[in-house]
Every structure is written in C-alpha cells, then in structure tokens.
Enzyme design. Structure first.
Site, PDB file in Angstrom:
ATOM      1  N   ASP A 267       0.527  -8.147  -6.528  1.00 31.26           N
ATOM      2  CA  ASP A 267       1.908  -8.591  -6.412  1.00 31.26           C
ATOM      3  C   ASP A 267       2.681  -8.176  -7.667  1.00 31.26           C
ATOM      4  O   ASP A 267       2.086  -7.957  -8.718  1.00 31.26           O
ATOM      5  CB  ASP A 267       1.898 -10.122  -6.283  1.00 31.26           C
ATOM      6  CG  ASP A 267       3.263 -10.663  -5.917  1.00 31.26           C
ATOM      7  OD1 ASP A 267       4.112  -9.895  -5.441  1.00 31.26           O
ATOM      8  OD2 ASP A 267       3.481 -11.872  -6.111  1.00 31.26           O
ATOM      9  N   GLU A 268       3.992  -8.066  -7.574  1.00 28.65           N
ATOM     10  CA  GLU A 268       4.844  -7.715  -8.724  1.00 28.65           C
ATOM     11  C   GLU A 268       4.332  -6.441  -9.403  1.00 28.65           C
ATOM     12  O   GLU A 268       4.245  -6.368 -10.636  1.00 28.65           O
ATOM     13  CB  GLU A 268       4.884  -8.849  -9.758  1.00 28.65           C
ATOM     14  CG  GLU A 268       5.287 -10.197  -9.205  1.00 28.65           C
ATOM     15  CD  GLU A 268       6.784 -10.350  -8.984  1.00 28.65           C
ATOM     16  OE1 GLU A 268       7.509  -9.334  -9.054  1.00 28.65           O
ATOM     17  OE2 GLU A 268       7.212 -11.484  -8.730  1.00 28.65           O
TER      18      GLU A 268
ATOM     19  N   GLN B  19      13.396  -4.934  -9.935  1.00 29.70           N
ATOM     20  CA  GLN B  19      13.097  -6.225 -10.556  1.00 29.70           C
ATOM     21  C   GLN B  19      12.080  -6.098 -11.683  1.00 29.70           C
ATOM     22  O   GLN B  19      11.415  -7.069 -12.051  1.00 29.70           O
ATOM     23  CB  GLN B  19      12.599  -7.215  -9.505  1.00 29.70           C
ATOM     24  CG  GLN B  19      13.657  -7.568  -8.477  1.00 29.70           C
ATOM     25  CD  GLN B  19      13.223  -8.708  -7.575  1.00 29.70           C
ATOM     26  OE1 GLN B  19      13.055  -9.829  -8.025  1.00 29.70           O
ATOM     27  NE2 GLN B  19      13.029  -8.416  -6.309  1.00 29.70           N
TER      28      GLN B  19
ATOM     29  N   ARG C 133      18.819 -14.796  -7.201  1.00 31.49           N
ATOM     30  CA  ARG C 133      18.165 -16.098  -6.992  1.00 31.49           C
ATOM     31  C   ARG C 133      19.041 -17.014  -6.152  1.00 31.49           C
ATOM     32  O   ARG C 133      18.597 -18.044  -5.661  1.00 31.49           O
ATOM     33  CB  ARG C 133      17.875 -16.821  -8.326  1.00 31.49           C
ATOM     34  CG  ARG C 133      16.967 -16.096  -9.301  1.00 31.49           C
ATOM     35  CD  ARG C 133      15.691 -15.667  -8.701  1.00 31.49           C
ATOM     36  NE  ARG C 133      15.743 -14.264  -8.325  1.00 31.49           N
ATOM     37  CZ  ARG C 133      14.861 -13.676  -7.542  1.00 31.49           C
ATOM     38  NH1 ARG C 133      13.851 -14.352  -7.064  1.00 31.49           N
ATOM     39  NH2 ARG C 133      14.973 -12.408  -7.219  1.00 31.49           N
TER      40      ARG C 133
ATOM     41  N   LYS D 156       8.448 -11.375   0.801  1.00 32.36           N
ATOM     42  CA  LYS D 156       7.280 -10.705   0.269  1.00 32.36           C
ATOM     43  C   LYS D 156       6.033 -11.583   0.278  1.00 32.36           C
ATOM     44  O   LYS D 156       4.959 -11.141   0.711  1.00 32.36           O
ATOM     45  CB  LYS D 156       7.635 -10.298  -1.168  1.00 32.36           C
ATOM     46  CG  LYS D 156       6.528  -9.897  -2.027  1.00 32.36           C
ATOM     47  CD  LYS D 156       7.068  -9.747  -3.438  1.00 32.36           C
ATOM     48  CE  LYS D 156       7.165 -11.109  -4.085  1.00 32.36           C
ATOM     49  NZ  LYS D 156       7.145 -11.030  -5.550  1.00 32.36           N
ATOM     50  N   THR D 157       6.175 -12.820  -0.161  1.00 32.20           N
ATOM     51  CA  THR D 157       5.012 -13.702  -0.215  1.00 32.20           C
ATOM     52  C   THR D 157       4.488 -13.982   1.185  1.00 32.20           C
ATOM     53  O   THR D 157       3.279 -14.027   1.411  1.00 32.20           O
ATOM     54  CB  THR D 157       5.360 -15.016  -0.936  1.00 32.20           C
ATOM     55  OG1 THR D 157       5.900 -14.689  -2.215  1.00 32.20           O
ATOM     56  CG2 THR D 157       4.115 -15.864  -1.135  1.00 32.20           C
TER      57      THR D 157
END
Length: 736
Positions: free
Chosen positions: A216-217, A247, A618, A36-37
């Site tokens: 973002d998020e 998430q 993670r 994503k980043t």
DNA sequence: GTCGCTTCCTTTTTT
DNA sequence: AGGAAGCGAC
C-alpha cells in the site's frame, strides 16, 4: 454478471478489475478517495476464497500501524480467514523477519530498536567531543543513507552525502550499533533485504511462504523498501502495489517516487488499473485540489471524477494576523455544529506541529472540544524514555544508549570521565556495560563516584532478576512476535509486566526525580510514568513479555488515540491526514514562507503541492483555506504574502470570505467598541482603537494601534485579552 | 561533578 | 518560543 458473489457487488468496474486481476503483477493507481482500501481488502478475500491461497501465504504491507490495523480489520470483516494473513507495516515486517533470523544475522532475538534520538546519542558517544546538533545531523544522514540502501562502502556514498568524513563516521556508527546488539529503523528494512540477497536458501524459504505481496502507499516507498520487495518477490510471486503519485509526500524521508513511476518496467507484464472515481468529495473540492497539483510536472496525470457532483464552493479567507486564525476556525466549526453537524466533522490541518498550540489555547477557552492527532508522542517524552531505558538495559546489558541515559540519572556522581572509562572497558571485554561498571568501580577515584556506581550496578542486577534469568527462549515453531501466532500476551496466571515497570520506575529513583521536576515546572511527568506502567499491564512479567512490550512501543510510538469516538474537532498535521477524511476540512497557514517554505523549490515545491492536494482531498463536503498576513515565526513577527498555491487555484473555483469586512456600516454588534477608545491588551500593552468593522458572526473586528507601533486586529467576541481603558486621545503619543 | 545563567540558533513533515 | 551550548560558581 448475475452470479457475482455478494462481497464483490459493491465494486465499480475498475475496482472489480483490480480485485480479480490475475497474472504476475498489478499496479493500481488509486486516486484520493477512490476506495483503495476496499480494493486491497477485497482482493485478499478474493484470493483466499476464489483462488485457494492460504491466508498465511499473503503478505500485505502498509506504512502506518493505523493503516495496518484498519486493513486487517476490514479484510477480516469480509472473510474471517484473513485473520491469518500477515498485514503489517514495512518496519514491523522487518522486525518480525529479523527476530526469526536473529541468530544467523548476529543479532539478539530481543534486540531493541533505536529511534532518531537514540541514534544521535550513539553518534555523540562515539565522537565524544562533538556537539549534539552535529550528532543529530550525522544520525539523520545515516538514516537517509539506509533509506537509499547505501552501506558505508557504497562507491557513490560521498557524492550523495557531503557531511564531513561521512563514510568513516557512518562505518564507525555501524560498528558501534552492532556492538550493542540492537538495530535502528533503517536496519529493519535494509538488513532483511541484504540477508535475503545473500542467502539463497533463506530467499527460497520466504518466497515459498509468501506467494502474494501487496504494498500500500507504494509512492512513498524508499529504495531499501524497494530492494526488500524485490528480494521477497520471486518469479512466481504475485506482486500488487497500490499508490498515487500525486500523494507522494515523504521525499524528505527517502521516499522515491520513481519506484511507482517505473514499476511497470521493473516488473514486466504489469497491468495498470486506474481508480479515478472519487467517492469522498464533492466535485467542487476536487477541482480546487486538482488545479493546484496540475501545476506539477512529472506526474502520471489523472483527473478524479466525483461521484458527488457540485457541492459548496471551497472558501479562501485572508486574515490580517495569525491571532485571528483560531477564532476564524472556531466560527466555521461552530457554524457546522449549529447546523446539525458535530464537532468531529471538523478537522483543522496545519503544516507543522507547533501550529497546534494557538488552536489548543483558543479552543480550551471557548470550550470547544478538540483532540490532537499525532503530536503527542508519548513514548518520546523524557520521563517515559528514562524508564524504558532502564528496561532495555535490564534486558540487554550491552545497550550503550540505554546505559548512558540512566547511569547517572538521577545524578549519582558519575560524570563523563568515569562514564567513558566504563564504556571503554566494556568495549574491550564482552560489551557488558553493567559488568564493566562493576569491574571499574575500584579503579575510580572519588568515593562518591564509587558509591554511585555500586548503587547503579545493584539496581541493574536487581531489575534484571525481576525478569527472570537467561535470554528469551524461542520455542521452535513458536513466534512470540507474531500477533497471529502464540503471542506472549498476558495469561491471567502470570504476574503482569506492569509490576516490573513500576518497581523499576520507583527503585531507580526516576519517580522521585521527576516528581521534583513536576513541582518546579508544573509538568505531568509522574502521571506519564504511571501511564506507562498501565500500558505494560497487557504483558507478562518476563523477558519475552518485555521484548514484545518494547517492540510495540518502538514501532508504534503514539499512544492509542484516547477516545476516537468522542465528539471533538480534530487538530492534525497535513502529513498525518493521509488516509483520513472529514466532512469539513480547514487548511490553515497558507502563506508563503510557511507552506510552501521559502526555500522550497523544484522537487521540494512539487512535493508541497502534493501535500496541499492530500490535505484538500480529505474534505467530503466543506473545504476552507486560511491565510494569515502576519504570523509569529520562531518568536519573530513575519509578514507573509499568501501562498502561491492559493494563486494556482482556478479562478471562480472558490469564494472569498471577509468581503463583508470592508463593506457596510457599523452594526449594533459593535457594542461598546468605537474608534479612539484607549485599550489595553495582555500581550501587546496599551493602544487605541483605529477602526471597527463588522465581521459577520464574529461581531466586529477591532483594529488597534499599540504603543509599540504595531497595528493588530482583534475579535472582541473571542478574546478576553483586550480591555477598554476609557476614552483615549486618539494617538497623542504617536508623534513621539 | 553539578547547577544555573546567558547566548545563540533553529526540524516542517514520521516509520 | 524553546532547546542546547558555553561558562562560571560552588
């Protein structure tokens, strides 16, 4: 596509589609570990390079400062002009907005930002007789109301918030807060949103400035943030939001998952791109994470596919007692370190910060290096906040919260009565608390109090002079709070702000005061004050420098992680791991009552499942899950069944650890340990050994029945608290 | 007004 | 376990 520019080449087809999408709005549903980043940063570069956007016309918003820093850095490494793009957290953007428009909104341009603690102080002050806990509850409710963008006059307010007289108290709080000239966290979002809604010229200006907005998020945005986005985005603004409904873990803080679910309807013509290729974890890990979150209803639903197939099966360990959790984790970490890995490969995740203590203690004893992420909120420590309060007061004599904090610390004989009298006098005049204190001095009865007030006023005046006179001057065009613009960062010719901070800490008597505390409680308060002084060295010793220093602190409350490069095991809350990854992840405390909590149900339970999902995803290579049947909770021992999340994992997707505990004969590793031995434990007193079982690398596990009747298990290899007294009588006193 | 002692109760999670 | 309220003594 033979002529694809090099920087777009690493992208997979979906990522490329997201980066090169044109139109009005785009929703990128980005699964964990799906790059994503990379997509966001590449998209910024692409917009500048191929589409001719000015870097300054792009706004990218994140949730954490860490994410913002990382994003800025990565964007810059792709395209150097990205340096000029505004990449900030929501709150930092709000602060920037408010400072630029402070005058029009009735704020000081050097306003301070009140945190939860400060909010509660203000509530307590305005209610006088109330209790701190009440004040905290109300302050929290006010924050939630602001998250939901509800003002005190909102018609639905009291349906949503059932606190006693909420509307009146919320309104009173607002009045009191405005009188200080400061803002709270919620205001950083809500005030810009309202200002834009109310002022068409302002709106036009900002819409002209920002042609592209990336968020973002997005699954963790709240209503206020949504409204801010809507106000910023005009008909010609390109809006791209990125998120993952699986998430969303900040509901308790007002996050509104519906924002992401309904984005396509709110922004008609939205294209949706799904990123479901996972580059981080082995498929075995995604299977475990996915099987739990699949139990949630109300999700968009997507299956991550790992680029890395197979991998070791995740493990589940059920331990008898939380005492064994740290030893167990250390064995996992040691095994990793021995087999060619490093300590920093390993992260230990827990639900709440208090759980870190057991790991810290054990790891320190075992000599395993560790670092704690996030729990040390340096700037929220008492002594640090004390010094900061003096600085805030020096910068703004109407800051009631700062005033109350330091006026009688160390004690100068100014009690509640005199204090209220001063505040009231200030309220009736200009609001200047220092001036009010000076004026009130002669009306106070006791000589001690009069002297105390005189000393206080002299200090406040002195500190204010250290900063030079007058309000910070905002030169037209200059923006001291814009890191991309002319920052007030230290020019070597100017004296450093640290000199001022040091003078304030000493002359206020706070250093003396906390030195005495250190001596009594063996704390590090003076050392922390020294650190604060050091932290101020980057700013010049004037009002602009102070305001910028305070803002940095207020918006990024944790000290930069000391040495991220050092080789150490990471201890971290599950919430804090968002956006991080580790080769080896151990999720601890998987017990009913702790994770999820007993009272989690419905939406809350679903959010906990998502938290489990975040935690598990993670992991790159190894995922270990740990459950303890017994654990001290608020000082009481609790027997907890394994977390229902463990039961939700598909059968056969994990290996159970500890089977060896029940099989096999005693090995030589048993050493001196035999059933019947009388033993003494530092914490639990005397008892005797009832059983000794092999426990793989841990040697043996010894069960001990104590005089208290408790039966606990220990790994002698890892504890020095258990000591052999001699051959006991196998329970002679148990009949009593 | 200040200090210290006892009793009570409980925040998960963070910008 | 740890922090805050409540109370009494100075």
């Amino acid at each position: 596509m033979a002529d694809l520019p090099a920087y777009l080449e690493p992208l997979n087809p979906e990522q490329l589609a997201a980066v090169t999408h044109e139109g009005r709005s785009l929703l990128i549903l980005a699964g964990a570990g799906s790059g994503k980043t990379r997509v966001i940063t590449t998209k910024i570069a692409w917009l500048i390079r191929e589409k001719g956007y000015e870097p300054e016309s792009i706004l990218a918003v994140t949730f954490t400062n860490k994410a913002a820093r990382e994003m800025a850095e990565r964007a810059r490494s792709i395209e150097s002009r990205c340096e000029r793009t505004m990449i900030r957290t929501f709150h930092s953007f709000g602060a920037w907005f408010l400072r630029r428009n402070a005058a029009a909104l009735g704020l000081r341009s050097d306003f301070a930002i009140y945190d939860d603690d400060d909010q509660a102080t203000l509530v307590k002050a305005m209610e006088g007789d109330g209790q701190l806990r009440d004040a905290q509850t109300l302050a929290r409710a006010v924050s939630r109301a602001k998250d939901k963008a509800m003002a005190p006059d909102h018609p639905e307010l009291e349906r949503e918030f059932t606190e006693r007289a909420f509307r009146r108290r919320y309104a009173e709080y607002e009045k009191r807060l405005r009188a200080t000239g400061n803002v709270d966290f919620g205001d950083l979002i809500l005030l810009p949103a309202r200002a834009l809604e109310a002022d068409e010229a302002l709106r036009r200006r900002f819409r002209q400035r920002f042609r592209v907005i990336l968020v973002d998020e997005y699954q963790d945005t709240n209503v206020a943030q949504y409204e801010l986005l809507r106000a910023l985005a005009g008909p010609d603004t390109y809006v791209c939001v990125v998120g993952d409904d699986d998430q969303s873990i900040y509901r308790f803080r007002g996050a509104e998952i519906r924002n992401i679910l309904s984005f396509p309807e709110i922004f008609p013509g939205t294209e949706v791109v799904r990123l479901t290729r996972n580059y981080r974890s082995h498929q075995a890990i995604l299977d475990v994470a996915g099987s739990v979150v699949a139990k949630n209803s109300g999700r968009l639903g997507k299956d991550l596919v790992a680029v890395k197939e197979g991998g070791p099966k995740p493990t589940v360990a059920v331990l008898a007692d939380a005492d064994e959790e740290a030893p167990y984790c250390s064995r996992v970490a040691e095994r990793r370190a021995r087999s060619g890995g490093s300590w920093s490969d390993v992260a230990i995740l827990y639900r709440n910060n208090a759980q870190s203590l057991a790991f810290e203690k054990f790891f320190a004893r075992r000599g395993i290096p560790y670092r704690i992420v996030g729990s040390v909120r340096f700037y929220e420590r008492e002594e640090v906040k004390d010094v900061l309060a003096w600085l805030q007061l020096a910068s703004n004599p109407r800051d009631e919260v700062a005033f109350r904090r330091v006026v009688n610390k160390p004690s100068r004989g100014i009690g509640d009565t005199s204090l209220d009298c001063i505040v009231e006098a200030a309220t009736e005049t200009t609001g200047d608390l220092v001036a009010a204190a000076e004026a009130a001095r002669d009306t106070l009865k006791s000589a001690k109090t009069r002297n105390g007030v005189a000393a206080f006023v002299a200090m406040a005046r002195g500190f204010s002079e250290l900063l030079g006179s007058g309000a910070p001057s905002l030169a037209p065009g200059a923006d001291p709070f814009d890191p991309a613009g002319d920052s007030p960062r230290l020019d070597s010719s100017l004296p450093k702000l640290s000199v001022v901070v040091e003078r304030v800490a000493k002359d206020s008597g706070l250093v003396e005061y906390h030195k005495a505390q250190d001596a009594v409680a063996a704390t590090q308060k003076v050392a922390n004050i020294d650190e604060l002084v050091n932290a101020a060295a980057d700013w010049p010793a004037n009002r602009e420098g102070l305001a910028a220093f305070l803002e940095t602190i207020e918006l990024d409350r944790r000290m930069a992680d000391a040495d991220e490069a050092s080789d150490a095991v990471t201890l971290i809350t599950m919430h804090n791991t968002k956006g991080l990854e580790f080769p080896c992840v151990i999720v601890t405390g998987l017990e009913q009552g702790l994770f999820p909590r007993e009272d989690d149900s419905g939406e809350d339970l679903e959010e906990q499942r998502r938290l489990f999902y975040v935690a598990a995803t993670r992991a790159k290579d190894e995922l270990h899950l740990v459950c303890c049947r017994r654990r001290l909770y608020r000082g009481r021992p609790m027997e907890n069944p394994p977390s229902i999340f463990l039961g939700e994992i598909g059968k056969g997707l994990y290996d159970t650890v500890g089977g060896a505990l029940h099989a096999g004969a005693l090995s030589a590793a048993a050493g001196p340990w035999k059933p019947g031995l009388a033993v003494y434990h530092d914490d639990h007193g005397s008892g005797f050994v009832t059983a000794v079982k092999p426990a793989g690398e841990a040697g043996v596990v010894v069960s001990v029945r104590f005089e208290t009747g408790r039966v606990l298990q220990f790994f002698p290899k890892y504890t020095s608290k258990l000591e052999i007294l001699g051959k006991g009588q196998g329970g002679s006193w148990t009949s009593c």
